[in-house]
Scaffold this active site. Sequence first.
Site, mmCIF file in Angstrom:
data_model
loop_
_atom_site.group_PDB
_atom_site.id
_atom_site.type_symbol
_atom_site.label_atom_id
_atom_site.label_comp_id
_atom_site.label_asym_id
_atom_site.label_seq_id
_atom_site.Cartn_x
_atom_site.Cartn_y
_atom_site.Cartn_z
ATOM 1 N N GLY A 59 -41.501 -78.485 49.868
ATOM 2 C CA GLY A 59 -40.419 -78.577 48.845
ATOM 3 C C GLY A 59 -39.126 -78.179 49.394
ATOM 4 C CG ASP A 60 -38.153 -74.472 50.637
ATOM 5 O OD1 ASP A 60 -38.079 -74.422 49.276
ATOM 6 O OD2 ASP A 60 -38.616 -73.143 51.075
ATOM 7 C CB SER A 72 -46.771 -75.915 52.129
ATOM 8 O OG SER A 72 -45.550 -76.654 52.972
ATOM 9 C CE LYS A 73 -40.720 -70.493 49.545
ATOM 10 N NZ LYS A 73 -39.560 -71.064 49.612
ATOM 11 N NE ARG A 74 -43.870 -74.080 56.064
ATOM 12 C CZ ARG A 74 -44.722 -74.452 57.080
ATOM 13 N NH1 ARG A 74 -44.601 -74.662 58.328
ATOM 14 N NH2 ARG A 74 -46.043 -74.125 56.730
#
Length: 508
Positions: A268-269, A264-266
């Site tokens: 990646g962050d 998920s984007k999370r």
Amino acid sequence: MSDIRVRFAPSPTGPLHIGGVRTALYNYLFARKNKGAFILRIEDTDQARYVQNAEQYIIDALNWCGLDFDEGPGKGGAYAPYRQSERKEIYRQYADRLVQEGHAYFAFDTPQELEAMREKFKSKENPSPQYDHVTRPQMFNSLTLPKEETEQRIREGQPYVIRVKMPESGEVQFQDLVRGEVSFNAALLDDKVLFKSDGMPTYHLANVVDDYLMKITHVIRGEEWLPSTPLHVMLYRFFGWESAMPQFTHLPLILRPDGNGKLSKRDGDRLGFPVFPLNWKDTDTGEESKGFRERGFLPEAFVNMLAMLGWNPGTEQELFSKEALIEHFSIERIVKSGAKFDFEKAKWFNEQTLRSKSPEELVMLVKPLLNSQGIQRDDFFLQKFCSLLIERVTFLEDFLTQGAYFFSRPESYDEKTVKKRWKPESAAVFSKLIEQLFALEEFSAASLDKFVHEFVEKNQLGMGDVLPLWRVMLSGVTQGPAVFEIGALLGKEEVIARMNAAIALFGK
Ligand code: GLU
């Protein structure tokens, strides 16, 4: 062209995740391999989730990856329009047809009534009851209400949806090209909404109708759509379109690096890598997310990396151009299990792709970057520069960060080296070296190599007395290509100027 037609059908609800790009890529590769058509269809019937700019983002991402579509928004084609919101008029008649033929019905239930149903039927075994053959007899719909009342409610403009009427028993089976035979128990499937009270079809209806009308032969999409497929198969049956039903292929998930769940984007962050192809700015929150492009990836490398996330050629080969991917791609070699995303591996693909470029190609890539920093050099210089640094770079920007000293004098010098190596006699040694370098006719890496070795020997020095300091004088740093190569590319005048400046400073 063959009859093979595939589509990439994203919903413009935000930036395209790399999983979406991979879906587009596999569709593209399959179409090109089979000389078929690759279609872009924008599925924007969910107005609540519509995000401005998302469609343009999708198109920009496909363009960046070189996944050119044959039919789609802005491009046209025999089955235009390709944006579902512009096809709105088409869907209602299909929903009506299902109602007339007893495969769908009008449902008037308010959100409160739906909630009350869920409360009423909730049990330990069934914590979230659905609208299905068990609950539908208790609800307000055209199956339970007298015909006149249904008609009256519609006439009065009461909001309603059209729901599919799923069978109460039996199996819904279909062949998935990756998973083989897939079978669902029809009794467990719910009566999904096909047409909403806002006059728009839901994804399910629009998707099936359009695949049929656009003569799609293969549906290649993410695994998250597998649970929707029995409904889609039922719709093909209800419409009598079974012989035109596409072949289904559901792609494995792209997993987090540790394999625990969907990337998920999370993640990646948290882990410091992009999960989107291009930068994206959320217009509501102002939040910016990094893209692979802006992070320094070449589109070929990104595409190559994505292709290998869920597919393999059956050999050890990992590096593929887009053309080679088209040649080797086959649905049979898509894997069933989730594919772990590995950012280090993604970087490796970028390194390898850079290394596969000719010096001329590298110059073409590096030049705009240097120019943007106000650096101008001729191609001959830049070719040499690129070939000296190519083994040390992962991203294009690294040419600049790793090789800045080729374009400007060092602003600082590795302190440790100076402290350890600079001796009282060093100034004299390097002054003498300068004198002799000045007289040197040929200033190539080979001649410098030979010359410095002789110099060290003649003056009874060690290489360690000269080379580390000389490197730091020329580049400021301790790592880099062979110092003779650096010297040769900088040229005699510049080498001597840098040495003089450094001697003055180190001697203080
Ligand atoms: N609109 C769906 C999505 O956003 C398409 C799924 C499909 O390909 O059927 O992914």
